[in-house]
Enzyme design. Sequence first.
Site, PDB file in Angstrom:
ATOM      1  N   ASP A  27       0.835  -1.201   0.000  1.00 47.40           N
ATOM      2  CA  ASP A  27       0.000   0.000   0.000  1.00 47.40           C
ATOM      3  C   ASP A  27       0.871   1.253   0.000  1.00 47.40           C
ATOM      4  OD1 ASP A  27      -2.578   1.404   2.186  1.00 47.40           O
ATOM      5  OD2 ASP A  27      -2.298   1.507  -0.001  1.00 47.40           O
ATOM      6  N   LYS A  64       2.838   3.461  -5.752  1.00 48.47           N
ATOM      7  CA  LYS A  64       2.277   2.461  -6.670  1.00 48.47           C
ATOM      8  C   LYS A  64       3.312   1.973  -7.693  1.00 48.47           C
ATOM      9  CE  LYS A  64      -0.940   3.400  -4.035  1.00 48.47           C
ATOM     10  NZ  LYS A  64      -0.903   2.629  -2.749  1.00 48.47           N
ATOM     11  N   ASP A 123      -3.277  -3.062  -2.371  1.00 52.34           N
ATOM     12  CA  ASP A 123      -4.323  -2.039  -2.401  1.00 52.34           C
ATOM     13  C   ASP A 123      -4.195  -1.216  -3.686  1.00 52.34           C
ATOM     14  OD1 ASP A 123      -5.241   0.906  -0.468  1.00 52.34           O
ATOM     15  OD2 ASP A 123      -6.503  -0.538  -1.518  1.00 52.34           O
ATOM     16  N   ASN A 124      -5.292  -0.606  -4.119  1.00 54.90           N
ATOM     17  CA  ASN A 124      -5.283   0.410  -5.189  1.00 54.90           C
ATOM     18  C   ASN A 124      -4.902  -0.100  -6.568  1.00 54.90           C
ATOM     19  OD1 ASN A 124      -3.677   2.071  -2.611  1.00 54.90           O
ATOM     20  ND2 ASN A 124      -5.769   2.581  -3.195  1.00 54.90           N
ATOM     21  N   GLU A 130     -11.446   4.102  -0.948  1.00 53.19           N
ATOM     22  CA  GLU A 130     -11.860   4.449   0.421  1.00 53.19           C
ATOM     23  C   GLU A 130     -12.681   5.738   0.458  1.00 53.19           C
ATOM     24  OE1 GLU A 130      -8.716   3.666  -0.422  1.00 53.19           O
ATOM     25  OE2 GLU A 130      -7.315   5.220   0.101  1.00 53.19           O
TER      26      GLU A 130
HETATM   27  O1  LIG Z   1      -0.759   7.167  -3.284  1.00 51.52           O
HETATM   28  C1  LIG Z   1      -1.284   6.402  -2.463  1.00 51.52           C
HETATM   29  N1  LIG Z   1      -0.566   5.736  -1.547  1.00 51.52           N
HETATM   30  C2  LIG Z   1       0.861   5.979  -1.461  1.00 51.52           C
HETATM   31  C3  LIG Z   1       1.268   5.652  -0.063  1.00 51.52           C
HETATM   32  C4  LIG Z   1       2.482   5.912   0.344  1.00 51.52           C
HETATM   33  C5  LIG Z   1       2.896   5.636   1.740  1.00 51.52           C
HETATM   34  O2  LIG Z   1       3.946   4.678   1.718  1.00 51.52           O
HETATM   35  C6  LIG Z   1       5.087   5.255   2.322  1.00 51.52           C
HETATM   36  N2  LIG Z   1       6.278   4.625   1.764  1.00 51.52           N
HETATM   37  C7  LIG Z   1       6.886   3.644   2.508  1.00 51.52           C
HETATM   38  C8  LIG Z   1       8.016   3.013   2.046  1.00 51.52           C
HETATM   39  C9  LIG Z   1       8.560   3.366   0.800  1.00 51.52           C
HETATM   40  O3  LIG Z   1       9.597   2.806   0.370  1.00 51.52           O
HETATM   41  C10 LIG Z   1       7.911   4.379   0.059  1.00 51.52           C
HETATM   42  C11 LIG Z   1       6.776   5.001   0.547  1.00 51.52           C
HETATM   43  C12 LIG Z   1       4.934   6.742   2.108  1.00 51.52           C
HETATM   44  O4  LIG Z   1       5.756   7.489   2.973  1.00 51.52           O
HETATM   45  C13 LIG Z   1       3.458   6.903   2.398  1.00 51.52           C
HETATM   46  O5  LIG Z   1       3.187   6.856   3.780  1.00 51.52           O
HETATM   47  C14 LIG Z   1      -2.750   6.223  -2.445  1.00 51.52           C
HETATM   48  C15 LIG Z   1      -3.503   7.123  -3.163  1.00 51.52           C
HETATM   49  C16 LIG Z   1      -4.883   7.007  -3.154  1.00 51.52           C
HETATM   50  N3  LIG Z   1      -5.638   7.959  -3.914  1.00 51.52           N
HETATM   51  O6  LIG Z   1      -6.884   7.848  -3.967  1.00 51.52           O
HETATM   52  O7  LIG Z   1      -5.029   8.866  -4.520  1.00 51.52           O
HETATM   53  C17 LIG Z   1      -5.540   5.993  -2.459  1.00 51.52           C
HETATM   54  C18 LIG Z   1      -4.768   5.073  -1.740  1.00 51.52           C
HETATM   55  O8  LIG Z   1      -5.355   4.053  -1.038  1.00 51.52           O
HETATM   56  C19 LIG Z   1      -3.374   5.167  -1.736  1.00 51.52           C
HETATM   57  O9  LIG Z   1      -2.678   4.207  -1.051  1.00 51.52           O
HETATM   58 MG   LIG Z   2      -3.955   2.562  -0.500  1.00 57.77          MG
END
Ligand SMILES: O=C(NC/C=C/[C@H]1O[C@@H](n2ccc(=O)cc2)[C@H](O)[C@@H]1O)c1cc([N+](=O)[O-])cc(O)c1O
Ligand SMILES: [Mg+2]
Length: 214
Positions: free
Chosen positions: A141, A144, A169-170, A199
């Site tokens: 999660d 992406k 997820d997603n 969500e």
């Molecule tokens: O972009 C999304 N998620 C990116 C999540 C990123 C998370 O993962 C961490 N991370 C941890 C370790 C790493 O190596 C890199 C990042 C980042 O610091 C952040 O906390 C997203 C977007 C939507 N949306 O509707 O736009 C809906 C969703 O459910 C999503 O998950």
């Molecule tokens: Mg997500």
Amino acid sequence: TQSTRPQRLLHAVQKNATRGDPRSVVKAIDNFCRQKEWAMNVGDEKGCILDSVVSEVNPVTVLELGTYCGYSTVRIASLLPPRAKIITLEFNPDYAKIARQVIAWAGLEDKIQVVEGPSGEWIPKMKEQFGVKTFDLVFLDHWKDRYLPDTKLLEDCGLLRKGTILLADNVICPGTPDYLEYVRNSPRYKSQYFKSHLEYTKAEDGLEKSVFLG
Ligand SMILES: O=C(NC/C=C/[C@H]1O[C@@H](n2ccc(=O)cc2)[C@H](O)[C@@H]1O)c1cc([N+](=O)[O-])cc(O)c1O
Ligand SMILES: [Mg+2]
């Protein structure tokens, strides 16, 4: 100074959830996101699918990629058997700080290890640093465009075993097309799509459950 959304989410937990009650923490975050501010938690609809997969797998060792505020971390950990553990990787130190407090409010610190830094650096260190042999369940999660490279990294590091479940997820919104193509076409995975909604919205999204065949 202006607060951040994760800080406001944490305050909603501290105000509305009961200390030591993980389900009340999950509910408080969902109510905050439905009534006050949208946030990128897996949410309650996809969360129920997550719950059913966790209960079916009954994992002892879980890896979560992307902690954010700890919503899915708490949701998963609340279903784990006594000695089970979840390692959750979080890149952003501010998010990690909030997640640790949400996890503490839920009383789940003993089951959860929040590790700060990029997944690409930490995955190769899982065995030596945390004594992990293989993961029973991986919840993806995070960014992406990292789902596919990190899945290949997990394979190459020998962190997946026959039967390991990857739950992503997603896969529709925002979408992970290269990851989906890989797990749906590789002979090393048996994949299944669970249709749901993004969500707190009516937009389509879903979870992809993939079994590693070894
Ligand atoms: O972009 C999304 N998620 C990116 C999540 C990123 C998370 O993962 C961490 N991370 C941890 C370790 C790493 O190596 C890199 C990042 C980042 O610091 C952040 O906390 C997203 C977007 C939507 N949306 O509707 O736009 C809906 C969703 O459910 C999503 O998950
Ligand atoms: Mg997500």
